[in-house]
Motif scaffolding. Structure first.
Motif, mmCIF file in Angstrom:
data_model
loop_
_atom_site.group_PDB
_atom_site.id
_atom_site.type_symbol
_atom_site.label_atom_id
_atom_site.label_comp_id
_atom_site.label_asym_id
_atom_site.label_seq_id
_atom_site.Cartn_x
_atom_site.Cartn_y
_atom_site.Cartn_z
ATOM 1 N N LYS A 6 -7.256 -15.089 -7.176
ATOM 2 C CA LYS A 6 -6.775 -16.014 -6.153
ATOM 3 C C LYS A 6 -7.656 -16.028 -4.912
ATOM 4 O O LYS A 6 -7.676 -17.002 -4.180
ATOM 5 C CB LYS A 6 -5.346 -15.644 -5.739
ATOM 6 N N LYS A 7 -8.367 -14.948 -4.664
ATOM 7 C CA LYS A 7 -9.174 -14.833 -3.451
ATOM 8 C C LYS A 7 -10.435 -15.698 -3.575
ATOM 9 O O LYS A 7 -11.207 -15.538 -4.509
ATOM 10 C CB LYS A 7 -9.559 -13.367 -3.255
ATOM 11 N N PRO A 8 -10.677 -16.608 -2.629
ATOM 12 C CA PRO A 8 -11.867 -17.461 -2.717
ATOM 13 C C PRO A 8 -13.139 -16.714 -2.298
ATOM 14 O O PRO A 8 -13.082 -15.705 -1.592
ATOM 15 C CB PRO A 8 -11.566 -18.600 -1.752
ATOM 16 N N ILE A 9 -14.281 -17.231 -2.749
ATOM 17 C CA ILE A 9 -15.589 -16.665 -2.400
ATOM 18 C C ILE A 9 -16.310 -17.687 -1.529
ATOM 19 O O ILE A 9 -16.482 -18.832 -1.936
ATOM 20 C CB ILE A 9 -16.430 -16.388 -3.663
ATOM 21 N N THR A 10 -16.728 -17.276 -0.338
ATOM 22 C CA THR A 10 -17.500 -18.189 0.512
ATOM 23 C C THR A 10 -18.983 -17.957 0.258
ATOM 24 O O THR A 10 -19.443 -16.818 0.227
ATOM 25 C CB THR A 10 -17.188 -17.975 2.004
ATOM 26 N N VAL A 41 -14.016 -12.893 -13.839
ATOM 27 C CA VAL A 41 -14.970 -13.935 -13.454
ATOM 28 C C VAL A 41 -15.170 -13.922 -11.945
ATOM 29 O O VAL A 41 -16.303 -14.000 -11.450
ATOM 30 C CB VAL A 41 -14.498 -15.324 -13.928
ATOM 31 N N ARG A 42 -14.082 -13.811 -11.185
ATOM 32 C CA ARG A 42 -14.177 -13.804 -9.728
ATOM 33 C C ARG A 42 -14.985 -12.607 -9.239
ATOM 34 O O ARG A 42 -15.836 -12.713 -8.362
ATOM 35 C CB ARG A 42 -12.780 -13.783 -9.116
ATOM 36 N N ALA A 43 -14.758 -11.422 -9.811
ATOM 37 C CA ALA A 43 -15.491 -10.220 -9.410
ATOM 38 C C ALA A 43 -16.977 -10.335 -9.754
ATOM 39 O O ALA A 43 -17.842 -9.974 -8.947
ATOM 40 C CB ALA A 43 -14.889 -8.984 -10.080
ATOM 41 N N LEU A 44 -17.282 -10.866 -10.944
ATOM 42 C CA LEU A 44 -18.678 -11.048 -11.334
ATOM 43 C C LEU A 44 -19.383 -12.025 -10.406
ATOM 44 O O LEU A 44 -20.523 -11.790 -9.983
ATOM 45 C CB LEU A 44 -18.776 -11.539 -12.777
ATOM 46 N N LEU A 45 -18.714 -13.124 -10.076
ATOM 47 C CA LEU A 45 -19.317 -14.118 -9.176
ATOM 48 C C LEU A 45 -19.519 -13.553 -7.776
ATOM 49 O O LEU A 45 -20.550 -13.799 -7.146
ATOM 50 C CB LEU A 45 -18.460 -15.379 -9.123
ATOM 51 N N ALA A 46 -18.552 -12.791 -7.278
ATOM 52 C CA ALA A 46 -18.691 -12.193 -5.942
ATOM 53 C C ALA A 46 -19.868 -11.222 -5.908
ATOM 54 O O ALA A 46 -20.642 -11.197 -4.942
ATOM 55 C CB ALA A 46 -17.397 -11.484 -5.541
ATOM 56 N N ASN A 47 -20.036 -10.435 -6.967
ATOM 57 C CA ASN A 47 -21.164 -9.499 -7.044
ATOM 58 C C ASN A 47 -22.492 -10.243 -7.120
ATOM 59 O O ASN A 47 -23.486 -9.830 -6.516
ATOM 60 C CB ASN A 47 -21.021 -8.583 -8.257
ATOM 61 N N MET A 48 -22.526 -11.352 -7.860
ATOM 62 C CA MET A 48 -23.751 -12.133 -7.982
ATOM 63 C C MET A 48 -24.117 -12.784 -6.649
ATOM 64 O O MET A 48 -25.288 -12.790 -6.258
ATOM 65 C CB MET A 48 -23.606 -13.194 -9.071
ATOM 66 N N VAL A 49 -23.121 -13.325 -5.932
ATOM 67 C CA VAL A 49 -23.374 -13.960 -4.634
ATOM 68 C C VAL A 49 -23.917 -12.934 -3.646
ATOM 69 O O VAL A 49 -24.893 -13.190 -2.936
ATOM 70 C CB VAL A 49 -22.092 -14.641 -4.099
ATOM 71 N N LYS A 50 -23.305 -11.753 -3.613
ATOM 72 C CA LYS A 50 -23.795 -10.705 -2.706
ATOM 73 C C LYS A 50 -25.187 -10.240 -3.115
ATOM 74 O O LYS A 50 -26.040 -9.972 -2.267
ATOM 75 C CB LYS A 50 -22.838 -9.515 -2.691
ATOM 76 N N GLY A 51 -25.443 -10.158 -4.408
ATOM 77 C CA GLY A 51 -26.737 -9.702 -4.906
ATOM 78 C C GLY A 51 -27.877 -10.633 -4.540
ATOM 79 O O GLY A 51 -28.943 -10.186 -4.123
ATOM 80 N N SER A 94 -31.172 -7.254 -7.194
ATOM 81 C CA SER A 94 -30.120 -8.229 -6.927
ATOM 82 C C SER A 94 -28.966 -8.133 -7.922
ATOM 83 O O SER A 94 -27.880 -8.609 -7.649
ATOM 84 C CB SER A 94 -30.696 -9.648 -6.941
ATOM 85 N N ASP A 95 -29.189 -7.504 -9.070
ATOM 86 C CA ASP A 95 -28.158 -7.371 -10.096
ATOM 87 C C ASP A 95 -27.483 -6.005 -9.955
ATOM 88 O O ASP A 95 -28.100 -4.970 -10.194
ATOM 89 C CB ASP A 95 -28.786 -7.528 -11.481
ATOM 90 N N LYS A 96 -26.220 -5.994 -9.572
ATOM 91 C CA LYS A 96 -25.488 -4.745 -9.329
ATOM 92 C C LYS A 96 -25.442 -3.864 -10.581
ATOM 93 O O LYS A 96 -25.638 -2.654 -10.508
ATOM 94 C CB LYS A 96 -24.064 -5.060 -8.864
ATOM 95 N N GLN A 97 -25.201 -4.474 -11.717
ATOM 96 C CA GLN A 97 -25.100 -3.725 -12.962
ATOM 97 C C GLN A 97 -26.432 -3.074 -13.325
ATOM 98 O O GLN A 97 -26.479 -1.914 -13.719
ATOM 99 C CB GLN A 97 -24.639 -4.643 -14.086
ATOM 100 N N LEU A 98 -27.528 -3.802 -13.165
ATOM 101 C CA LEU A 98 -28.843 -3.281 -13.510
ATOM 102 C C LEU A 98 -29.267 -2.154 -12.569
ATOM 103 O O LEU A 98 -29.853 -1.156 -13.006
ATOM 104 C CB LEU A 98 -29.878 -4.405 -13.512
ATOM 105 N N VAL A 99 -28.953 -2.276 -11.281
ATOM 106 C CA VAL A 99 -29.277 -1.223 -10.316
ATOM 107 C C VAL A 99 -28.539 0.064 -10.694
ATOM 108 O O VAL A 99 -29.121 1.150 -10.724
ATOM 109 C CB VAL A 99 -28.928 -1.663 -8.870
#
Length: 175
Positions: A6-10, A66-76, A134-139
């Motif tokens: 439910k939490k939006p990503i800016t 999906v929301r968590a993955l997108l938030a991590n990608m945006v921050k990355g 930039s990729d949290k998982q790879l780091v």
């Protein structure tokens, strides 16, 4: 629907998110990342705000994922991720030779670690390693692989550890 979904990503300035049928791509100043679309979750972008909706009858867990993955990608792609490792032990050293990391960890031979694409390694001192990307998982994966060469042992605490990691030492055998 899950609370996470439910939490939006800016989206910060300079970051673009493109939704295709089978994948979602995020492009920013630090690179481009993409993830395959999960079933039951749809992503929409309006005025720089990303929202995730879960289809009726689909499982809620995909929306949060999906929301968590997108938030991590945006921050990355906007800020990047960093992981720091410390080498503890007499003679344990790390140095850079071009793009390769040379590790002296008490073995009879040095270990040469070549960083994968998208990861930069730095050695500010002989006992510190900085892993950036930039990729949290790879780091995290690269940090775990380097730590796996000589994990901290429980009696003296020697080995490669994450910065700030607390090692519980065992008591030595008493005579």
């Amino acid at each position: 629907m899950s609370r996470v979904a439910k939490k939006p990503i800016t989206l910060p300035k300079g970051v673009e998110l493109k939704v295709a049928d089978d994948s979602i791509a995020v492009k920013g100043p630090k690179g481009t990342l993409s993830v395959h679309a999960l079933p039951g979750a749809s992503v929409s972008v309006e005025n720089g705000v990303v929202s995730v909706q879960v289809a009726e009858g689909a499982e809620d867990k995909f929306g949060g994922t999906v929301r968590a993955l997108l938030a991590n990608m945006v921050k990355g792609v906007s800020e990047g991720y960093e992981r720091k490792l410390e080498l503890v032990g007499v003679g344990y050293r790390a140095s850079m030779a071009g793009k390769a990391l040379n590790l002296s960890l008490g073995f009879s031979h040095p270990i040469v670690f070549n960083a994968p694409e998208g990861i930069t390694l730095e050695t500010p001192s002989q006992t510190e390693i900085l892993i950036k990307g930039s990729d949290k998982q790879l780091v995290g994966e690269v940090a775990a692989k380097i730590r796996g060469y000589r994990p901290p042992e429980p009696y003296k605490g020697k080995g490669v550890r994450y910065a700030g990691e607390k090692i519980t030492l065992k008591e030595a055998k008493k005579a």
